[in-house]
Scaffold this motif. Sequence first.
Motif, PDB file in Angstrom:
ATOM      1  N   HIS A 268      -0.769  71.720  12.375  1.00  0.00           N
ATOM      2  CA  HIS A 268      -0.180  70.617  11.620  1.00  0.00           C
ATOM      3  C   HIS A 268       0.807  69.863  12.488  1.00  0.00           C
ATOM      4  O   HIS A 268       1.197  70.342  13.542  1.00  0.00           O
TER       5      HIS A 268
ATOM      6  N   GLY B 183       4.692  68.297  13.016  1.00  0.00           N
ATOM      7  CA  GLY B 183       6.000  68.814  12.683  1.00  0.00           C
ATOM      8  C   GLY B 183       6.468  70.034  13.458  1.00  0.00           C
ATOM      9  O   GLY B 183       7.585  70.465  13.274  1.00  0.00           O
ATOM     10  N   ARG B 184       5.606  70.582  14.338  1.00  0.00           N
ATOM     11  CA  ARG B 184       6.023  71.788  15.074  1.00  0.00           C
ATOM     12  C   ARG B 184       6.864  71.375  16.290  1.00  0.00           C
ATOM     13  O   ARG B 184       6.512  71.647  17.430  1.00  0.00           O
ATOM     14  N   LEU B 185       7.990  70.757  16.045  1.00  0.00           N
ATOM     15  CA  LEU B 185       8.712  70.098  17.124  1.00  0.00           C
ATOM     16  C   LEU B 185       9.385  71.085  18.085  1.00  0.00           C
ATOM     17  O   LEU B 185       9.450  70.819  19.293  1.00  0.00           O
ATOM     18  N   ASN B 186       9.868  72.207  17.562  1.00  0.00           N
ATOM     19  CA  ASN B 186      10.476  73.201  18.447  1.00  0.00           C
ATOM     20  C   ASN B 186       9.505  73.598  19.555  1.00  0.00           C
ATOM     21  O   ASN B 186       9.863  73.649  20.737  1.00  0.00           O
ATOM     22  N   GLU B 187       8.271  73.871  19.149  1.00  0.00           N
ATOM     23  CA  GLU B 187       7.238  74.308  20.081  1.00  0.00           C
ATOM     24  C   GLU B 187       6.928  73.208  21.117  1.00  0.00           C
ATOM     25  O   GLU B 187       6.841  73.479  22.314  1.00  0.00           O
TER      26      GLU B 187
ATOM     27  N   ARG C 217       9.670  72.695  23.741  1.00  0.00           N
ATOM     28  CA  ARG C 217       9.614  73.703  24.803  1.00  0.00           C
ATOM     29  C   ARG C 217       8.484  73.381  25.781  1.00  0.00           C
ATOM     30  O   ARG C 217       8.656  73.464  26.998  1.00  0.00           O
TER      31      ARG C 217
ATOM     32  N   ASP D 164      10.350  62.198  16.459  1.00  0.00           N
ATOM     33  CA  ASP D 164       9.199  62.892  15.875  1.00  0.00           C
ATOM     34  C   ASP D 164       8.488  61.972  14.888  1.00  0.00           C
ATOM     35  O   ASP D 164       8.958  61.766  13.772  1.00  0.00           O
TER      36      ASP D 164
ATOM     37  N   ILE E 124       5.828  62.113   6.723  1.00  0.00           N
ATOM     38  CA  ILE E 124       6.961  62.341   5.818  1.00  0.00           C
ATOM     39  C   ILE E 124       7.993  61.227   5.991  1.00  0.00           C
ATOM     40  O   ILE E 124       8.296  60.842   7.114  1.00  0.00           O
TER      41      ILE E 124
ATOM     42  N   GLY F 110      10.654  62.363   1.041  1.00  0.00           N
ATOM     43  CA  GLY F 110      11.101  62.918   2.314  1.00  0.00           C
ATOM     44  C   GLY F 110      11.741  64.283   2.160  1.00  0.00           C
ATOM     45  O   GLY F 110      12.632  64.652   2.915  1.00  0.00           O
TER      46      GLY F 110
ATOM     47  N   ALA G  93      10.309  67.356   2.446  1.00  0.00           N
ATOM     48  CA  ALA G  93       9.271  68.312   2.850  1.00  0.00           C
ATOM     49  C   ALA G  93       9.822  69.723   2.973  1.00  0.00           C
ATOM     50  O   ALA G  93       9.105  70.698   2.792  1.00  0.00           O
ATOM     51  N   GLY G  94      11.115  69.826   3.292  1.00  0.00           N
ATOM     52  CA  GLY G  94      11.721  71.145   3.434  1.00  0.00           C
ATOM     53  C   GLY G  94      11.832  71.900   2.119  1.00  0.00           C
ATOM     54  O   GLY G  94      11.914  73.121   2.103  1.00  0.00           O
TER      55      GLY G  94
ATOM     56  N   CYS H 166      17.271  70.221   7.005  1.00  0.00           N
ATOM     57  CA  CYS H 166      16.635  71.334   6.290  1.00  0.00           C
ATOM     58  C   CYS H 166      15.909  70.847   5.041  1.00  0.00           C
ATOM     59  O   CYS H 166      14.913  71.417   4.614  1.00  0.00           O
ATOM     60  N   TRP H 167      16.452  69.827   4.422  1.00  0.00           N
ATOM     61  CA  TRP H 167      15.797  69.291   3.225  1.00  0.00           C
ATOM     62  C   TRP H 167      14.625  68.407   3.601  1.00  0.00           C
ATOM     63  O   TRP H 167      13.598  68.391   2.920  1.00  0.00           O
TER      64      TRP H 167
ATOM     65  N   ARG I 147      12.814  68.012   6.653  1.00  0.00           N
ATOM     66  CA  ARG I 147      11.717  68.391   7.551  1.00  0.00           C
ATOM     67  C   ARG I 147      11.017  69.653   7.070  1.00  0.00           C
ATOM     68  O   ARG I 147      11.636  70.526   6.472  1.00  0.00           O
TER      69      ARG I 147
ATOM     70  N   GLU J 293       9.895  75.358  10.222  1.00  0.00           N
ATOM     71  CA  GLU J 293       9.100  75.820  11.362  1.00  0.00           C
ATOM     72  C   GLU J 293       9.267  77.323  11.523  1.00  0.00           C
ATOM     73  O   GLU J 293      10.318  77.883  11.222  1.00  0.00           O
TER      74      GLU J 293
ATOM     75  N   HIS K  44      12.715  75.235   3.733  1.00  0.00           N
ATOM     76  CA  HIS K  44      13.472  75.104   4.976  1.00  0.00           C
ATOM     77  C   HIS K  44      14.956  75.481   4.775  1.00  0.00           C
ATOM     78  O   HIS K  44      15.522  76.262   5.558  1.00  0.00           O
TER      79      HIS K  44
END
Lengths: 333, 333
Positions: free
Chosen positions: A4, A6-10, A13, A24, A29, A194, A196-197, B43-44, B46, B49, B224
């Motif tokens: 999907h 949204g995997r921004l951390n990954e 890196r 992003d 969203i 917005g 999504a969390g 947190c709300w 996004r 992850e 999240h």
Amino acid sequence: MLEHGGRLNEVAREYGIPVENWLDLSTGINSDGWPVPTVPAECWNRLPEEDDGLLEAARAYYGAQPLLAVAGSQAAIQALPRLREPCRVGVFAPAYAEHAHAWSRAGHTLITLDDNAPNIDGCDVVVVVNPNNPTARLWSLAQLQQWHSELATRGGWLVVDEAFLDTGESGLSMLQATGEPGLIVLRSLGKFFGLAGLRVGFVAAWPELLGALQEQLGPWGISHPARWVATQALMDRPWQQQARVRLQQRSERLHRLLGEYGLSPRAGTELFQWVVDEQAPRWQQALAAEAIWVRRFSEPASLRFGLPVDESQWQQLEQALAKIQRERVIHVA
Amino acid sequence: MLEHGGRLNEVAREYGIPVENWLDLSTGINSDGWPVPTVPAECWNRLPEEDDGLLEAARAYYGAQPLLAVAGSQAAIQALPRLREPCRVGVFAPAYAEHAHAWSRAGHTLITLDDNAPNIDGCDVVVVVNPNNPTARLWSLAQLQQWHSELATRGGWLVVDEAFLDTGESGLSMLQATGEPGLIVLRSLGKFFGLAGLRVGFVAAWPELLGALQEQLGPWGISHPARWVATQALMDRPWQQQARVRLQQRSERLHRLLGEYGLSPRAGTELFQWVVDEQAPRWQQALAAEAIWVRRFSEPASLRFGLPVDESQWQQLEQALAKIQRERVIHVA
């Protein structure tokens, strides 16, 4: 697990760029979502209760009942296939892939429908994402009603995922017809609001189906803070009106900007633009080198761009596109 | 849906007493839970992850891996029965009823085990809530290890729900043995941390089981904000140490107080006291008339009392008990 956005951390890196430097645009969203105030302490400490006003707020917002609140439409996507004996399920491709994945995993047989001339004769269930993600294809109410009536006659279901319809005209929604057997409409607070969390969505359908779904999902699927925030957001009409205007303006601006740099969108919603381009992989990499992350699809080779919010984000996107053009990183036809 | 404690809105309406006047002792949740600070806006907005530090914090806290984070242990309770073909599942009664409910619904055959002389010979799976809710019965590690080894030999599972063990000595936990096939341990942030609203729990088991469970549960099950709060709470060692001391003091005080008014607890944990009494229905009603809500069980007729937190709550409970005694509402033997 499917891939999907949204995997921004990954991604951060992988490209060796600090996560806070990224723009992003990989999700659909609204990243200028409903502003969440401080949540009452008891929301964290106490179990959520069903009779807290969330459903009333949702019924007023969606103008539909019966409704069931679920932990994101994903929860419903996963549970619905468990409520039928193995059958034949029509899906479109490309579309939000979790639908097909969930029906297939539950032992159903998938039938890929032709976008241009869908024939649902052999289907017991048809799943339509409307508008579709990522193609932004929008089916007419007349078409959806015909499918529903055809499927309902033989005990079948039409599942309409309206996750991206919140911003649109209400005249495009099948919510008005829910309550009749055979029609299931999914909504989410993730995209337009917005949030999504939060993991909050709704299912509109006939009462027996909602009862079976509730039993399947069990108690307390939605966190208590999420229920509280969702209730407030659904009731905030002034914010909703302003957000609709802002999203439409941004979506049009994004459409123009991409077109100026050789990425004319084939279609879009008020939350994303969809660009079909043979060189999608190279565009994704070139943009990522400028710390901009977009979602890429393979069939057809395409990119989905979410909306920038503030001027610095618009500049980051425009400067990146200009640099890619200037340095001829990608040959644009 | 099964009945649970905590439905205070409903109870308040039933007794015609405003919800804010009630002392809710109907759950085993620490109502003096971890104090949640303001949650970052992203947190709300996004999607959560997976690689956000939650699992690292959990591994450090529980001293166990592999671990899987789930949307409350309830999510695991519902999903585990779907990971086996129909088989024979040993459960105790009374116990937290969602286990038996979930295994039965998934088509498994329930075998009720004798609390005093459990014989698991005919079981493929055994579910133990340890300590048990509401009886507070605690099984020894030696007993649990024997069951695990017996079940594992024949491809069976021992499921140990340690939702109420967070406050106790680590020497009572089966977490230390997880990773071996056939042993599944459930933990929750709802009880000791008092974060029942969050819907965060953990499953410790061998990697193949966790992979199948993750696939069954799908993405983004935990909100999240909940992931962020859970991570902070798991890392807050000073709070955890203070909370353990406070809970032990309160639990002892509750045990004494109930005894003074003819409600000697048969057993307790650091989060609740369990009182077996033929007149449990009358006690529940009499306490409710004083705006105190406790959880009642039928077999055996019994009450579960959660812990009062501050002096005004202790006084409300003591005055209610004194009034019931004074007015001879219930004849106490």
